[in-house]
Design a protein around this motif. Structure first.
Motif, PDB file in Angstrom:
ATOM      1  N   SER A  80       0.807  -1.224   0.000  1.00  0.00           N
ATOM      2  CA  SER A  80       0.000   0.000   0.000  1.00  0.00           C
ATOM      3  C   SER A  80       0.838   1.271   0.000  1.00  0.00           C
ATOM      4  O   SER A  80       0.313   2.365  -0.198  1.00  0.00           O
ATOM      5  N   HIS A  81       2.157   1.138   0.233  1.00  0.00           N
ATOM      6  CA  HIS A  81       3.025   2.316   0.172  1.00  0.00           C
ATOM      7  C   HIS A  81       3.236   2.782  -1.271  1.00  0.00           C
ATOM      8  O   HIS A  81       3.640   3.915  -1.501  1.00  0.00           O
ATOM      9  N   MET A  82       2.979   1.909  -2.243  1.00  0.00           N
ATOM     10  CA  MET A  82       3.145   2.287  -3.649  1.00  0.00           C
ATOM     11  C   MET A  82       2.200   3.441  -3.990  1.00  0.00           C
ATOM     12  O   MET A  82       1.160   3.619  -3.347  1.00  0.00           O
ATOM     13  N   GLY A  83       2.566   4.216  -5.015  1.00  0.00           N
ATOM     14  CA  GLY A  83       1.754   5.369  -5.395  1.00  0.00           C
ATOM     15  C   GLY A  83       0.831   5.076  -6.564  1.00  0.00           C
ATOM     16  O   GLY A  83       1.156   4.254  -7.429  1.00  0.00           O
ATOM     17  N   GLU A  84      -0.324   5.725  -6.574  1.00  0.00           N
ATOM     18  CA  GLU A  84      -1.279   5.591  -7.678  1.00  0.00           C
ATOM     19  C   GLU A  84      -1.689   6.979  -8.167  1.00  0.00           C
ATOM     20  O   GLU A  84      -2.026   7.848  -7.353  1.00  0.00           O
ATOM     21  N   VAL A  85      -1.626   7.159  -9.474  1.00  0.00           N
ATOM     22  CA  VAL A  85      -1.998   8.445 -10.074  1.00  0.00           C
ATOM     23  C   VAL A  85      -2.998   8.192 -11.200  1.00  0.00           C
ATOM     24  O   VAL A  85      -2.725   7.423 -12.115  1.00  0.00           O
ATOM     25  N   LEU A  88       3.895   1.063 -13.737  1.00  0.00           N
ATOM     26  CA  LEU A  88       2.896   0.318 -14.498  1.00  0.00           C
ATOM     27  C   LEU A  88       1.843   1.293 -14.989  1.00  0.00           C
ATOM     28  O   LEU A  88       1.454   2.221 -14.263  1.00  0.00           O
ATOM     29  N   VAL A  89       1.385   1.075 -16.231  1.00  0.00           N
ATOM     30  CA  VAL A  89       0.305   1.883 -16.812  1.00  0.00           C
ATOM     31  C   VAL A  89      -0.878   0.954 -17.042  1.00  0.00           C
ATOM     32  O   VAL A  89      -0.746  -0.066 -17.728  1.00  0.00           O
ATOM     33  N   TYR A  90      -2.022   1.283 -16.458  1.00  0.00           N
ATOM     34  CA  TYR A  90      -3.255   0.499 -16.631  1.00  0.00           C
ATOM     35  C   TYR A  90      -4.230   1.300 -17.486  1.00  0.00           C
ATOM     36  O   TYR A  90      -4.462   2.475 -17.202  1.00  0.00           O
ATOM     37  N   LYS A  91      -4.817   0.652 -18.489  1.00  0.00           N
ATOM     38  CA  LYS A  91      -5.793   1.359 -19.333  1.00  0.00           C
ATOM     39  C   LYS A  91      -7.227   1.005 -18.920  1.00  0.00           C
ATOM     40  O   LYS A  91      -7.688  -0.112 -19.125  1.00  0.00           O
ATOM     41  N   LEU A 103      -4.459   4.541 -15.236  1.00  0.00           N
ATOM     42  CA  LEU A 103      -3.944   4.543 -13.865  1.00  0.00           C
ATOM     43  C   LEU A 103      -2.444   4.277 -13.935  1.00  0.00           C
ATOM     44  O   LEU A 103      -2.018   3.329 -14.602  1.00  0.00           O
ATOM     45  N   LEU A 104      -1.648   5.102 -13.241  1.00  0.00           N
ATOM     46  CA  LEU A 104      -0.207   4.881 -13.152  1.00  0.00           C
ATOM     47  C   LEU A 104       0.119   4.401 -11.741  1.00  0.00           C
ATOM     48  O   LEU A 104      -0.376   4.955 -10.759  1.00  0.00           O
ATOM     49  N   VAL A 105       0.932   3.351 -11.651  1.00  0.00           N
ATOM     50  CA  VAL A 105       1.379   2.854 -10.339  1.00  0.00           C
ATOM     51  C   VAL A 105       2.881   3.085 -10.254  1.00  0.00           C
ATOM     52  O   VAL A 105       3.648   2.576 -11.070  1.00  0.00           O
ATOM     53  N   VAL A 157      -5.834  17.196 -20.161  1.00  0.00           N
ATOM     54  CA  VAL A 157      -5.456  16.105 -19.254  1.00  0.00           C
ATOM     55  C   VAL A 157      -5.522  16.591 -17.809  1.00  0.00           C
ATOM     56  O   VAL A 157      -5.066  17.688 -17.494  1.00  0.00           O
ATOM     57  N   VAL A 158      -6.086  15.752 -16.944  1.00  0.00           N
ATOM     58  CA  VAL A 158      -6.119  16.044 -15.512  1.00  0.00           C
ATOM     59  C   VAL A 158      -5.487  14.863 -14.795  1.00  0.00           C
ATOM     60  O   VAL A 158      -5.821  13.706 -15.088  1.00  0.00           O
ATOM     61  N   ILE A 159      -4.554  15.137 -13.882  1.00  0.00           N
ATOM     62  CA  ILE A 159      -3.988  14.038 -13.097  1.00  0.00           C
ATOM     63  C   ILE A 159      -4.367  14.217 -11.634  1.00  0.00           C
ATOM     64  O   ILE A 159      -4.505  15.333 -11.151  1.00  0.00           O
ATOM     65  N   GLU A 160      -4.557  13.086 -10.959  1.00  0.00           N
ATOM     66  CA  GLU A 160      -4.916  13.121  -9.537  1.00  0.00           C
ATOM     67  C   GLU A 160      -4.122  12.056  -8.793  1.00  0.00           C
ATOM     68  O   GLU A 160      -4.146  10.871  -9.171  1.00  0.00           O
ATOM     69  N   ASN A 161      -3.423  12.480  -7.759  1.00  0.00           N
ATOM     70  CA  ASN A 161      -2.677  11.552  -6.914  1.00  0.00           C
ATOM     71  C   ASN A 161      -3.657  10.902  -5.938  1.00  0.00           C
ATOM     72  O   ASN A 161      -4.139  11.548  -5.013  1.00  0.00           O
TER      73      ASN A 161
END
Length: 367
Positions: free
Chosen positions: A52-57, A101-104, A111-113, A134-138
């Motif tokens: 869970s420490h990994m980041g998601e954007v 990782l890039v999830y489509k 989603l970027l991990v 484009v809008v990004i959200e952490n």
């Protein structure tokens, strides 16, 4: 001194006997039982990891694809909905900002991990290169991630969901999967060299799912695992770790992940020219595997020599729990990378013999 960050599962660690350490500013478990036992469980049965420490954007908008093509090295246009891709964020000189990782999810939603220690830096980098549309959200703080890895991972996870997990192929994912009634994203990916899944879910549901999975997998030998086993597992499979095999001064081509760098993709990307040149000329350094001939364990940053010439350094090394051999990954001058080349590793002031061997050190047996 700033306080260590904690994942939503922190309260569960003590219950399962975790020994925690400071890992890049996070208070995380290095082991629950022993690194060797946890490593063995993942190779033969299954292990459960709090990641869970990994980041998601989240990346959304009509120009999301064009944006990701510009900031990442791989070809995002090749992704189908429900597919994941390993990629790299690079600096203009070809050094690495991060691997990810890039999830489509959809044509306008990805989603970027990203790596835990790089969250702030990556978000700043992504924001700096943002384009219109484009809008990004952490979303890192509200997202938990639990990885279940090993040959029995699928059958254990299947006990808690009606979704047919066998239909999720490697580097594929499914969204809105109910696992123990919790809405999750289930991805057939991992960082161990084994089959398994990474499950993304709301942070507030992490403890419930962690407990339920350990309960469901108890008779199958599922055990909680820490960072120690995660590192030995990924190392044996030659999966790079940012800060060791990859960094601002180590390019993806030097690190041996050129498959994630599409230097000829039509959309120009940050670092493309430098990496194209490096590919054409061949990188000056390459990542190799070494096995000790003399007794000694190669550790991170130990110097590597041929004769009196310093040719590079160890990036990761340990006694492989699977092979029971002292092995390492080393970044060395390209002219010394042929299999069988004899080198010396300086360990505590002594030069000990080793030789260049094939990698990865471990490959999962084909079913």
């Amino acid at each position: 001194m700033s306080e260590l960050k904690r994942t939503p599962l922190y309260a569960s660690y003590a219950k399962y006997g975790a020994k925690t350490i400071d890992f890049g500013g996070w208070d995380l478990p290095v082991q629950f039982s022993s690194i060797t036992q946890e490593h063995e469980a993942v190779r033969t049965k299954a292990g459960l990891f709090d990641v869970s420490h990994m980041g998601e954007v989240d990346v959304k908008g009509e120009n999301a694809l064009a944006y990701l093509q510009y900031v990442t090295t791989n070809d995002v246009s090749k992704l189908a909905v429900g597919q994941a891709q390993y990629s790299v964020l690079c600096y203009p000189d070809g050094g690495v900002v991060d691997d990810l990782l890039v999830y489509k999810h959809a044509d306008d939603h990805y989603l970027l991990v990203i790596n835990a220690g790089n969250i702030d830096k990556d978000v700043a980098w992504l924001t700096e290169h943002l384009i219109d549309g484009v809008v990004i959200e952490n979303i890192s703080a509200q997202t938990a991630q639990i990885a279940i890895q090993g040959p029995l991972a699928e059958s254990i996870l299947q006990k808690l969901t009606d979704t047919d997990l066998s239909q999720i192929g490697f580097f594929r994912f499914q969204d809105n999967v109910l696992v123990d009634g919790i809405p999750t994203l289930v991805s057939r990916t991992g960082y161990t060299g084994e089959d398994g899944f990474e499950v993304y879910l709301p942070a507030e549901s992490a403890e419930q799912l962690w407990d339920r999975l350990l309960e469901a997998g108890k008779e199958d030998g599922l055990v909680p695992c820490g960072l120690g086993a995660r590192d030995t597992l990924r190392f044996e499979a030659k999966l790079p770790l940012y800060g060791q095999e990859l960094s601002q001064t180590i390019s993806p081509l030097e690190a041996g992940i050129g498959f994630a760098v599409k230097v000829d993709k039509e959309t120009p990307f940050i670092g493309q020219e430098a990496l194209k040149k490096q590919k054409e000329n061949g990188p000056a350094r390459k990542l190799i595997g070494i096995e000790m001939i003399d007794r000694g364990i190669p550790r991170t940053h130990y110097p590597v020599y041929v004769g009196e010439e310093l040719i590079g350094e160890v990036t990761t090394g340990t006694q492989s729990p699977t092979l029971k051999k002292n092995v390492g990954l080393a970044l060395v001058k390209s002219e010394y990378t042929a299999l069988g080349t004899e080198v010396e590793v300086e360990i505590r002031g002594k030069r000990l013999k080793a030789q260049v061997v094939a990698t990865p050190f471990y490959k999962r047996p084909k079913n």
